[in-house]
Scaffold this motif. Structure first.
Motif, PDB file in Angstrom:
ATOM      1  N   LEU A   1       5.787   5.283  -2.991  1.00 48.16           N
ATOM      2  CA  LEU A   1       4.917   6.408  -3.380  1.00 48.16           C
ATOM      3  C   LEU A   1       4.924   6.551  -4.901  1.00 48.16           C
ATOM      4  CD1 LEU A   1       6.153   8.890  -0.621  1.00 48.16           C
ATOM      5  CD2 LEU A   1       4.031   7.565  -0.600  1.00 48.16           C
TER       6      LEU A   1
ATOM      7  N   ARG B   1      11.915   6.594  -0.470  1.00 48.44           N
ATOM      8  CA  ARG B   1      10.452   6.536  -0.358  1.00 48.44           C
ATOM      9  C   ARG B   1       9.754   6.416  -1.712  1.00 48.44           C
ATOM     10  NH1 ARG B   1       8.012   4.549   2.657  1.00 48.44           N
ATOM     11  NH2 ARG B   1       6.191   5.883   2.567  1.00 48.44           N
TER      12      ARG B   1
ATOM     13  N   ILE C   1       3.494   9.537  -7.027  1.00 47.78           N
ATOM     14  CA  ILE C   1       4.115  10.854  -6.906  1.00 47.78           C
ATOM     15  C   ILE C   1       5.353  10.903  -7.798  1.00 47.78           C
ATOM     16  CG2 ILE C   1       5.272  12.450  -5.313  1.00 47.78           C
ATOM     17  CD1 ILE C   1       3.491  11.325  -3.101  1.00 47.78           C
TER      18      ILE C   1
ATOM     19  N   ASN D   1       7.006  11.896   3.767  1.00 51.02           N
ATOM     20  CA  ASN D   1       5.692  11.321   4.086  1.00 51.02           C
ATOM     21  C   ASN D   1       4.659  12.420   4.341  1.00 51.02           C
ATOM     22  OD1 ASN D   1       6.705   8.714   3.856  1.00 51.02           O
ATOM     23  ND2 ASN D   1       7.213   8.574   6.027  1.00 51.02           N
TER      24      ASN D   1
ATOM     25  N   ALA E   1       3.603  13.842   1.068  1.00 52.11           N
ATOM     26  CA  ALA E   1       2.737  12.886   0.371  1.00 52.11           C
ATOM     27  C   ALA E   1       1.326  12.936   0.951  1.00 52.11           C
ATOM     28  CB  ALA E   1       3.310  11.478   0.479  1.00 52.11           C
TER      29      ALA E   1
END
Length: 184
Positions: free
Chosen positions: A136, A132, A139, A108, A111
């Motif tokens: 996301l 994750r 990404i 996180n 990111a």
């Protein structure tokens, strides 16, 4: 002052001598000045900064960082890709418990830092990337040494020779940056 002028008028030799002395002083002053007619040399310092693209690739490692024998070739591949694409690369090591839940907070953080590509090395960072990745989706994730992922934005790299891993990471990162630069 008037007396001086009257004396100079009465004695023209003094007037000529004074004028001649002023001319000699002017000639000596001009002779003392440098006669360089070339353009002055301008000092231009050598530029040592590197201009990067607007994209960043980040590496998430275990506690040993880039000194780990599995991670060193990954970092070398990222540096190769950085040289080829002018993408800035950085790394972050997971501190504390080497678990997926602990590594998620580091994913996180990367990111939020604006990493366009997150590369992971090791089991816990790879599992955190897998968990994750769906949230996301913008990404691109490249995981080294972690099980294959079902997420569309995760590419798993099998461990192998150091040169093979380095080459594979460099190629995947170069391709990933290429897709980020052409995407709207």
């Amino acid at each position: 002052m008037r007396k001086t002028l009257r004396r100079l008028r009465r004695h023209p030799r003094t007037l000529i001598g004074t004028a001649l002395a002023l001319v000699v002083i002017a000639v000596i002053a001009l002779a003392a000045l440098p006669h360089h007619r070339t353009a002055p040399t301008v000092y231009t310092p050598q530029v040592r900064t590197r201009v990067y693209s607007p994209f960043t690739a980040c590496l998430l490692t275990g506690a040993s960082g880039i000194t780990d024998t599995q991670t060193a070739p990954v970092w070398a591949g990222m540096q190769t890709a950085s040289t080829n694409t002018r993408t800035q690369v950085s790394y972050l090591a997971v501190q504390g418990a080497q678990t997926a839940s602990n590594a998620e907070s580091y994913i996180n953080a990367l990111a939020l830092r604006g990493c366009a590509v997150i590369v992971t090395s090791g089991t816990a960072p790879g599992q955190a990337a897998d968990q994750r990745a769906p949230a996301l989706a913008r990404i691109t994730f490249i995981t080294v040494g972690a099980p294959a992922s079902k997420a569309a934005n995760v590419t798993a790299v099998a461990t192998g020779t150091a040169a093979g891993v380095s080459h594979k990471v460099a190629a995947l990162l170069t391709a990933a940056i290429g897709t980020h630069t052409t995407a709207p």
